[in-house]
Design an enzyme around this catalytic site. Structure first.
Site, PDB file in Angstrom:
ATOM      1  CE1 TYR A  25      -3.806  -2.229   0.013  1.00 40.20           C
ATOM      2  CE2 TYR A  25      -2.989  -3.091   2.100  1.00 40.20           C
ATOM      3  CZ  TYR A  25      -3.860  -3.166   1.033  1.00 40.20           C
ATOM      4  OH  TYR A  25      -4.786  -4.176   0.969  1.00 40.20           O
ATOM      5  CG  HIS A 102      -9.643  -0.799  -4.833  1.00 41.51           C
ATOM      6  ND1 HIS A 102     -10.169  -1.035  -3.587  1.00 41.51           N
ATOM      7  CD2 HIS A 102     -10.654  -0.949  -5.708  1.00 41.51           C
ATOM      8  CE1 HIS A 102     -11.455  -1.335  -3.710  1.00 41.51           C
ATOM      9  NE2 HIS A 102     -11.778  -1.282  -4.987  1.00 41.51           N
TER      10      HIS A 102
END
Ligand code: DQA
Length: 147
Positions: A25, A102
């Site tokens: 991430y 995302h």
């Protein structure tokens, strides 16, 4: 058109960005991502409001208020992407244009992440570009709102 108003929603565990699985991430915090979206919004003449919650109900409450306060929604529903009928229903009820975003490429990960309960009701989906996904998603949503 008046300044477009965009509500940015972040779902569960996104408050941990920067510390959480950074290989996946990235190292940017959520505050940094929100600040970049605010700057991008003001450069484009738009208002951007950001909200994160780990709680499905809190996100739904925010979506229910959105029609009075926003023209479009940019949402990273986190894990709720793959499970939450209630979040989908709230977005349908709000009836605002939605862009799903995302950080990771959910299609290149576990099988269960390939199913989204949001994608088919969204104007579009951006995934896989880390924090840049948000930048691209905001640009796309603002263009979509301008028609
Ligand atoms: C995520 C992908 C989801 O599958 C996961 O549950 C997240 C983050 C992303 O931004 O890549 O929490 O939405």
């Amino acid at each position: 058109m008046n300044a477009a108003r965009v509500l940015v929603l972040h779902g569960p565990n996104l408050n941990l960005l920067g510390q959480r699985e950074p290989g996946l991430y990235g190292r940017h915090s959520l505050a940094e991502i929100d600040a970049a979206l605010q700057t991008q919004g003001s450069q484009a003449g738009a208002q951007v409001q950001c909200f994160q919650s780990n709680h499905e109900g809190a996100l739904i409450d925010r979506i229910q208020r959105a029609p009075d306060q926003a023209d479009g929604i940019l949402i990273n529903p986190g894990g709720f992407t793959h499970t939450s009928v209630a979040l989908r229903d709230a977005l349908l009820a709000a009836a605002l244009p939605v862009v799903e975003v995302h950080l990771s490429n959910v299609f290149a990960r576990e099988e269960f992440r390939r199913r989204s309960l949001i994608s088919d009701i969204a104007a579009g989906v951006v995934c896989g570009f880390g924090p840049q996904s948000y930048r691209l998603a905001l640009e796309a949503l603002l263009a979509h709102l301008r028609g």
